[in-house]
Scaffold this active site. Structure first.
Site, short mmCIF file in Angstrom:
data_model
loop_
_atom_site.label_atom_id
_atom_site.label_comp_id
_atom_site.label_asym_id
_atom_site.label_seq_id
_atom_site.Cartn_x
_atom_site.Cartn_y
_atom_site.Cartn_z
CG ASP A 70 -27.24 43.22 -7.12
OD1 ASP A 70 -27.16 42.31 -6.26
OD2 ASP A 70 -26.45 43.29 -8.08
CG ASP A 480 -22.14 36.83 -10.32
OD1 ASP A 480 -22.32 36.56 -11.51
OD2 ASP A 480 -22.81 37.68 -9.73
#
Length: 885
Positions: A70, A480
């Site tokens: 992404d 993350d």
């Protein structure tokens, strides 16, 4: 996993650094030597770390596969080594959004050809439009066609697809489904030119959250996938039947039977869901569609699987579970090309207790699951997991059943069976690519083995980096997955930072003269936002938060580790002595300031906010605004203090509509001088000095001489050398950078989606510390402070501060002492040393030999002892006795 990636990217990229017109060049800027040094570039291995929404196998050539990410580009699978090769490292600063891959297509007629639809955001966060990249050498090089609209590789719905498809019969024809109400697009010249398909009737209407004013969740997810029925065409002529998915719960699937001339809603289709995937088994004449009530990739409450008989128009609900039992959407849809009738799908949004994978060998008539409950909460798995190659995938967790560690995954929108090998399957998660090579053992009742199949695919967003003078060469703060301590850059660390596990680590620092002391801060849904280590980041313990803290912010460690200054989100700047058990509010500095420490004086800290530089000389209790002017007005700034010299500060940053560049202060931020040859700079870092140089090597991500790149200076910024090249740009590199204090020329570059890149120079001439020359003998008075900072059975760590209390500068120094108890030095940082018996001599390295009158220099070491560990009583600078504090 992936929930914080949106915030990570926005915070990094929405700061005004990337849009607008560059400022006018200063008069006669210093021109860089472009690519004057050849660098070798590699990743500090993490293996994965981000969401892989798409995996695409070529249908006519074995072992040819691609993965899209992404925000981290696209990759090609190398079958011989079972690794991934990055394909979009050539994307430059101005087109950073093209590292987000919205879709990818491999040409089954000409396998050398591959296409990528690129663009990261459809809202204002990405200032540029999308593009279609085309390659005729499997992604080794690309040509580009710009589109008149944006694409959203990191937008909601990015796991649906594939939006981009090549006609399997006439490969000059391609289709692209667009978001944002832009409809369906077609190229008839192998992707060179594109035009909207005028007759396509539906541009989609679904948005994740129509009320979102940022434009992120409120964007229409548009046309989401294109599937050809290759049986309705012949080689060289366009395929007649084409199916297209649309983000519209009432009208999700359309079909053309005349090669795209006309289109109609597929009759009898189910409603109330979005069609995430449409996969065709041409041999049996079945179109399988995976439905979810949400666009994904992390939301989904209900889902269904349907089968459409292309010959009769009959729809059959082939869902593996009843609708009432779903709490997830279906995706990850694939069929086995070697065994028609075998179909698989995933419960992509099932976070707890795990994702689920479903398999049918009778065209959806019956199903089995990857795991089942025997007696709740006990699970029986059809698989075993081996994560020894990426052990951090357990997250250091020991969950209670029915959760397990490691999990099968989450956000499992891409799952593909190799069209040439029924035993090989790969699927993407929010953190890695998993796969198996004995998949058909599922059907015989044996367990199949799942392993990471992700080596070479690096997809972390890097928020901070540190390279201490001793211990691990690299500490990283990542979005993350928190961050890692790399003791070997070529190996995957065993675990990310834990105790606590931050979802994203926003800042970290170590004590310059005591590198075993490390601090990190980060984001966490609940729990502390700060952690400390006393063993160079190997182990951690949580600190306490001041009232009101909502996020990590930035943090700085005192030079000797005696205290810390923290500027968290949600609260003002605070300071503490010791390990943050009690914080007090700093005065004189605004909330949200960026904070750093002086690397020599443990009482001196610095801050920056909205164009103002702040200085504290009392450990962060009080700050005073500097009178320095001309600094960037905004907060897109990174600054660092030079190790070994008090008050030596470099500041990079700005924006194209104001002050932008690189500034240097030698008086602790009281004044700054702007380097005239640097047009733009966004990061600054220091590394080992070159041979013969008296100052540490500087590294920056900058625009110099009209060229954007990674630059190095070995002469305090007087001249610059570009060390990367156009093939190695990695999009946006404006977050942080650091050199290595132990390896000349080595630089660690933070990327926003391609992990930590490190480069090593081919210039062997700078490979060793130059040392101070023969027996430096500075004149004037000196003072030594010797402090044992840590001691354990048989070993200890000490910090030495050497102050020039005379009236003239030193150009090289040599400090000697004798251990009273026979102690032995084992390792030294920021100095060279020799020991003979109990006598020790420490000399400057190349970058810290110059010590101005009134300034000091520091170094540290570890040693061994037995019996007692008495401090040395006397120190000599050359032939002069120093005062001992």
């Amino acid at each position: 996993m992936r929930r914080t990636r949106i915030l990570t990217t926005v915070l990094a990229l929405a700061a005004g650094l990337l849009a607008g017109t560059p400022p006018a060049l200063a008069a006669d800027p210093a021109q860089p030597a472009i690519a004057a040094d050849t660098y070798t570039w590699k990743n500090a291995r993490v293996d994965g770390g981000g969401f892989v929404p798409g995996i695409v196998f070529n249908r006519t050539e074995k072992d040819l596969a691609y993965a899209r990410t992404d925000i981290g580009g696209a990759y090609r699978w190398q079958g011989s080594t079972k690794t991934w090769t990055p394909l979009l490292d050539s994307v430059g600063w101005d087109n950073w959004g093209h590292t987000g891959v919205a879709s990818l297509a491999s040409d089954s007629v000409d396998p050398d050809k591959v296409y990528a639809a690129v663009g990261t955001y459809t809202n204002s966060w990405d200032p540029g439009n999308g593009a279609v990249l085309r390659s005729s050498d499997r992604g080794a090089s690309w040509q580009k066609t710009d589109l008149p609209f944006k694409l959203g590789g990191n937008m909601p719905g990015r796991g649906m697809g594939e939006r981009l498809a090549v006609d399997p019969n006439r490969n000059s024809v391609l289709y692209l489904g667009a978001p944002s109400g832009k409809g369906l697009w077609r190229s008839t010249d192998s992707g060179v030119t594109w035009s909207q398909v005028a007759g396509f009737p539906n541009v989609g209407n679904y948005a994740q959250d129509p009320t979102d004013t940022s434009g992120y969740a409120s964007d229409n997810q548009g046309v989401t996938w294109v599937t050809f029925d290759e049986s309705t065409g012949t080689s060289g002529s366009a395929t007649k039947t084409i199916y297209v998915g649309v983000a519209d719960k009432d009208n999700a699937v359309y079909r053309s039977t005349d090669a795209g001339a006309t289109w109609s809603r597929l009759a009898g289709q189910p409603t109330g869901y979005l069609a995430h995937k449409g996969v065709l088994d041409t041999e049996n004449g079945y179109l399988y569609i995976a439905y979810s009530d949400k666009g994904g990739p992390y939301d989904g409450g209900k889902g269904r699987l349907w089968r459409y008989a292309t010959a009769t128009g009959t729809w059959t609900d082939v869902s593996p579970v009843a609708e009432a039992d779903t709490y997830y959407g279906f995706s990850g849809l694939t069929v086995d090309r070697q065994k028609p009738g075998t179909v698989m799908a995933t419960a992509y949004s099932s976070w707890w207790p795990d994702t689920q994978i479903f398999r049918s060998t009778d065209s959806g008539g019956t199903w089995t699951k990857a795991w089942d409950y025997t007696s709740y909460p006990t699970r029986s798995n059809r698989y075993t997991m081996d994560v020894s190659s990426s052990p951090w995938l357990t997250w250091g967790a020991n969950p209670s059943p029915p959760e397990q560690a490691p999990k099968l995954g989450w956000m499992t929108e891409s799952l593909e069976i190799d069209p040439f090998d029924s035993d090989r399957m790969m699927y993407g998660t929010g953190a890695t690519v998993y796969g198996t090579e004995n998949l058909t053992d599922w059907d015989s009742g044996s367990q199949f083995t799942i392993r990471p199949m992700v080596q070479g695919l690096e997809e972390t967003a890097v928020l901070d980096l540190a390279s201490p003078p001793s211990g691990a060469p690299l500490l990283s703060a990542l979005g993350d997955i928190g961050g890692f301590r790399h003791t070997d850059l070529t190996k995957v660390p065993a675990m990310m930072f834990t105790s606590p596990n931050f979802t994203s680590t926003t800042s970290l620092d170590f004590a310059e003269s005591n590198p075993n002391t490390v601090v990190r801060v980060g984001n966490l849904d609940s729990g502390p936002h700060i952690a400390f280590s006393t063993d160079n980041g190997a182990n951690w313990f949580a600190g306490s938060d001041p009232s009101g803290v909502s996020g990590g912010g930035t943090v700085a460690a005192a030079a000797d580790g005696s205290g810390f200054v923290w500027s968290p989100a949600g609260a003002g700047v605070h300071y503490a002595t010791g390990f943050g058990t009690s914080w007090a509010a700093s005065s004189g500095i605004p909330a949200g300031a960026i904070v750093e420490s002086d690397r020599v004086d443990p009482k001196t800290f610095y801050g920056f906010k909205s164009g103002k530089f702040y200085v504290s000389s009392d450990g962060g209790a009080t700050f005073t605004a500097s009178s320095a002017t001309g600094l960037p007005a905004g907060d897109s700034v990174r600054f660092k203090a030079l190790p070994g010299t008090k008050g030596d500060v470099w500041l990079a940053g700005g924006a194209s509509d104001g002050a932008y560049g690189l500034w240097h202060s030698t008086d602790g931020g009281a004044t700054f001088a702007k380097l005239s040859g640097v047009e733009q700079a966004d990061t600054i870092g220091f590394g080992k000095a070159a041979t013969g140089a008296s100052y540490q090597t500087l590294f920056t991500s900058a625009k110099i001489g009209g060229v954007r790149g990674i630059f190095r200076s070995t002469d305090k910024g007087a001249t610059w050398t570009r060390v990367n090249d156009d093939a190695h740009q990695w999009g946006w590199t404006g977050e942080t950078i650091t050199g290595d204090p132990r390896v000349y020329g080595r630089v660690y570059v933070a990327t926003n989606g391609r992990g930590v890149i490190y480069g090593d120079s081919s210039d062997a001439g700078g490979g060793t510390d130059p040392g101070p020359g023969p027996d430096p003998n500075p004149t004037g008075a000196c003072t030594v402070t010797y402090k044992v900072t840590n001691q354990w059975s048989g070993g200890f760590q000490a910090d030495v501060q050497l102050a020039n209390t005379g009236s003239t500068a030193w150009n090289g120094w040599s400090l000697g002492w004798t251990f009273p108890d026979g102690q032995k030095v084992t390792q030294v940082w920021n100095a060279e040393y020799a020991q003979s018996g109990s006598a020790v001599t420490a000399k400057n390295v190349g970058w810290n030999g110059t010590v101005a009158a009134g300034s000091s220099v520091g170094f540290g070491f570890t040693g061994s002892w037995s019996g007692t560990n008495t401090k040395p009583a006397a120190f000599k600078l050359g032939d002069r006795i120093c005062t001992v504090n």
